[in-house]
Design a protein around this motif. Sequence first.
Motif, PDB file in Angstrom:
ATOM      1  N   ASN A  18       0.849  -1.186   0.000  1.00 33.54           N
ATOM      2  CA  ASN A  18       0.000   0.000   0.000  1.00 33.54           C
ATOM      3  C   ASN A  18       0.887   1.240   0.000  1.00 33.54           C
ATOM      4  O   ASN A  18       2.000   1.214   0.546  1.00 33.54           O
ATOM      5  N   ARG A  19       0.384   2.307  -0.599  1.00 29.19           N
ATOM      6  CA  ARG A  19       1.120   3.572  -0.636  1.00 29.19           C
ATOM      7  C   ARG A  19       0.142   4.696  -0.360  1.00 29.19           C
ATOM      8  O   ARG A  19      -0.949   4.743  -0.927  1.00 29.19           O
ATOM      9  N   SER A  20       0.543   5.599   0.535  1.00 34.50           N
ATOM     10  CA  SER A  20      -0.316   6.741   0.851  1.00 34.50           C
ATOM     11  C   SER A  20       0.541   7.982   1.082  1.00 34.50           C
ATOM     12  O   SER A  20       1.746   7.882   1.321  1.00 34.50           O
ATOM     13  N   SER A  37       6.373  12.990  -1.836  1.00 37.18           N
ATOM     14  CA  SER A  37       4.915  12.918  -2.033  1.00 37.18           C
ATOM     15  C   SER A  37       4.521  13.064  -3.492  1.00 37.18           C
ATOM     16  O   SER A  37       3.488  12.551  -3.906  1.00 37.18           O
TER      17      SER A  37
END
Length: 147
Positions: free
Chosen positions: A71-73, A137
């Motif tokens: 997962n990536r956030s 980001s």
Amino acid sequence: MQPGGKVCERCELPLDGPAAVRCNAAGLALPSPIQGHATVLVGVLAAVALLVAGAWFAYHGVGPFRAQIVNRSIVTSTHVMVVDLRVHNDGSRSGRARCRLSGVRPDGSLVNSGVQLTQSIPGHGDVPYQLRADDMSDAHDVDATCS
């Protein structure tokens, strides 16, 4: 031998010169100083070889490590990328992996996170791990590597 000359008290071989000579009853040739130095050198090399072999056996069977992104956030308030990984140890012994993220910025430049050390991963096992990367980001094509 000349009268008044010195002889060995054990074997009665003549002694030449004032230096004390050890008894050589068999009449063998005395070793040269180079033989003594070579023996010491071989001993030192053997000790170094044992240390290197010991280090190799101490780490043999740990890794390689594989990382899979789960997962990536993005934490928008801090511009921090958080990536959840599953890190697998292909080796037979437990060990810790050094992991980092790599990505491409919108301008095409490469960016890397700092290297972070995982907890101990059992042999042939895997653990979840979370990597945090400052100032990534806006990166795309993000990949995780562990070694």
